[in-house]
Design a protein around this motif. Structure first.
Motif, PDB file in Angstrom:
ATOM      1  N   THR A  43      15.100  -1.160  -3.702  1.00  0.00           N
ATOM      2  CA  THR A  43      15.470   0.196  -3.268  1.00  0.00           C
ATOM      3  C   THR A  43      14.147   0.898  -2.912  1.00  0.00           C
ATOM      4  N   ASP A  44      14.256   1.915  -1.802  1.00  0.00           N
ATOM      5  CA  ASP A  44      12.951   2.877  -1.827  1.00  0.00           C
ATOM      6  C   ASP A  44      12.384   3.364  -3.074  1.00  0.00           C
ATOM      7  N   VAL A  45      13.458   3.960  -3.902  1.00  0.00           N
ATOM      8  CA  VAL A  45      13.011   4.765  -4.987  1.00  0.00           C
ATOM      9  C   VAL A  45      12.163   3.656  -5.914  1.00  0.00           C
ATOM     10  N   GLY A  46      12.556   2.367  -6.046  1.00  0.00           N
ATOM     11  CA  GLY A  46      11.711   1.460  -6.870  1.00  0.00           C
ATOM     12  C   GLY A  46      10.370   1.191  -6.249  1.00  0.00           C
ATOM     13  N   VAL A  47      10.639   0.881  -4.880  1.00  0.00           N
ATOM     14  CA  VAL A  47       9.206   0.692  -4.352  1.00  0.00           C
ATOM     15  C   VAL A  47       8.128   1.903  -4.439  1.00  0.00           C
ATOM     16  N   ASN A  48       8.721   3.086  -3.948  1.00  0.00           N
ATOM     17  CA  ASN A  48       7.762   4.257  -4.383  1.00  0.00           C
ATOM     18  C   ASN A  48       7.203   4.334  -5.698  1.00  0.00           C
ATOM     19  N   LYS A  49       8.032   4.118  -6.842  1.00  0.00           N
ATOM     20  CA  LYS A  49       7.593   4.057  -8.208  1.00  0.00           C
ATOM     21  C   LYS A  49       6.348   3.069  -8.132  1.00  0.00           C
ATOM     22  N   ALA A  50       6.403   1.942  -7.812  1.00  0.00           N
ATOM     23  CA  ALA A  50       5.265   1.061  -7.659  1.00  0.00           C
ATOM     24  C   ALA A  50       4.175   1.402  -6.925  1.00  0.00           C
ATOM     25  N   THR A  51       4.208   1.943  -5.809  1.00  0.00           N
ATOM     26  CA  THR A  51       3.250   2.292  -4.817  1.00  0.00           C
ATOM     27  C   THR A  51       2.604   3.395  -5.239  1.00  0.00           C
ATOM     28  N   ARG A  52       3.002   4.288  -5.966  1.00  0.00           N
ATOM     29  CA  ARG A  52       2.504   5.641  -6.610  1.00  0.00           C
ATOM     30  C   ARG A  52       1.496   4.957  -7.408  1.00  0.00           C
ATOM     31  N   ARG A  53       1.483   3.864  -7.927  1.00  0.00           N
ATOM     32  CA  ARG A  53       0.431   3.427  -9.033  1.00  0.00           C
ATOM     33  C   ARG A  53      -0.537   2.449  -8.093  1.00  0.00           C
ATOM     34  N   LEU A  54       0.053   1.592  -7.309  1.00  0.00           N
ATOM     35  CA  LEU A  54      -0.805   0.451  -6.390  1.00  0.00           C
ATOM     36  C   LEU A  54      -1.749   1.418  -5.514  1.00  0.00           C
ATOM     37  N   PHE A  55      -1.227   2.384  -4.536  1.00  0.00           N
ATOM     38  CA  PHE A  55      -1.939   2.757  -3.400  1.00  0.00           C
ATOM     39  C   PHE A  55      -3.247   3.499  -4.103  1.00  0.00           C
ATOM     40  N   PRO A  56      -3.193   4.243  -5.124  1.00  0.00           N
ATOM     41  CA  PRO A  56      -4.403   5.018  -5.590  1.00  0.00           C
ATOM     42  C   PRO A  56      -5.662   4.064  -6.004  1.00  0.00           C
ATOM     43  N   ALA A  57      -5.137   2.740  -6.393  1.00  0.00           N
ATOM     44  CA  ALA A  57      -5.995   1.905  -6.835  1.00  0.00           C
ATOM     45  C   ALA A  57      -6.387   0.920  -5.732  1.00  0.00           C
ATOM     46  N   ALA A  58      -5.474   0.669  -4.866  1.00  0.00           N
ATOM     47  CA  ALA A  58      -6.002  -0.297  -3.802  1.00  0.00           C
ATOM     48  C   ALA A  58      -4.964   0.087  -2.378  1.00  0.00           C
ATOM     49  N   SER A  59      -5.404   0.556  -1.263  1.00  0.00           N
ATOM     50  CA  SER A  59      -4.973   0.910  -0.379  1.00  0.00           C
ATOM     51  C   SER A  59      -5.194   0.400   1.017  1.00  0.00           C
TER      52      SER A  59
END
Length: 211
Positions: A43-59
């Motif tokens: 789901t987009d909701v599940g992906v957003n939860k993960a990328t909210r942590r990932l992208f600030p660290a590695a984008s």
């Protein structure tokens, strides 16, 4: 379904939502590409939860490549198929760095050559990141196109070709998002909410509900 009816459907969808976009959260074409790869069978909701942590660290491709497989998995392990997705994303990063100067290519052939990127993903990136009038046929669009009669087809490719022929040019760039959102929130798989649908009187579905 005749041309006038299809045009009216998209006129109403535009009136309700003049500037539709993806529900995936991103700020660059690369972030969108990663998010769409992650969104397969998730789901987009599940992906957003993960990328909210990932992208600030590695984008960027270089930053994600530097995480390595184990490091990347720590950020995306809540998403289905995360093992294969981690491999695909890292290989995609390598190709972007080696062949495209770290940038996401703007042509379909180069996009589809990336691991984890098929026609649907390429269409999403071309449309959402680069404004191309492409239509990525996912389960929502496939269902809505067949159920309403806008562009019936036996498989996603058939539906995509018919949509590109039948959607009026002025609506084509945003049609992808309107149809996905309509399928996600109104024209539901198990029981469509026909009673609260703004195109109910134009839709050719034979088994309409009162909801």
């Amino acid at each position: 379904m005749n041309r006038e009816k299809r045009a009216e459907i998209f006129r109403r969808l535009r009136a309700e939502n003049p500037h539709p976009t993806t529900e995936l959260e991103y700020t660059t074409p690369f972030e969108l590409l990663v998010a769409v790869i992650l969104s397969a069978q998730a789901t987009d909701v599940g992906v957003n939860k993960a990328t909210r942590r990932l992208f600030p660290a590695a984008s960027t491709p270089a930053a994600i490549a530097a995480l390595g497989e184990a490091g990347l998995k720590e950020y995306i392990k809540t998403i289905g198929l995360f093992n294969s997705k981690a491999k695909n994303i890292l290989e995609t990063c390598r190709i972007l760095l080696e062949r495209h100067g770290g940038e996401v290519p703007r042509d379909r052939t180069s996009l589809e050559a990336l691991p984890g990127v098929g026609r649907k993903t390429a269409n999403v990136v071309l449309n959402t990141a680069f404004g191309e009038p492409t239509i990525a046929v996912d389960t929502h669009i496939f269902r809505v196109s067949n159920r309403t009669g806008i562009a019936p087809g036996k498989n996603p490719m058939e539906v995509e070709k018919r949509l590109l022929r039948r959607v009026p040019a002025e609506y084509r760039k945003d049609a992808h998002h309107w149809l996905i959102l309509h399928g996600r929130y109104t024209c539901l798989a198990r029981k469509p909410r026909c009673g609260s649908c703004i195109i109910e009187d134009l839709c050719e579905y034979r088994h309409k509900t009162s909801d």
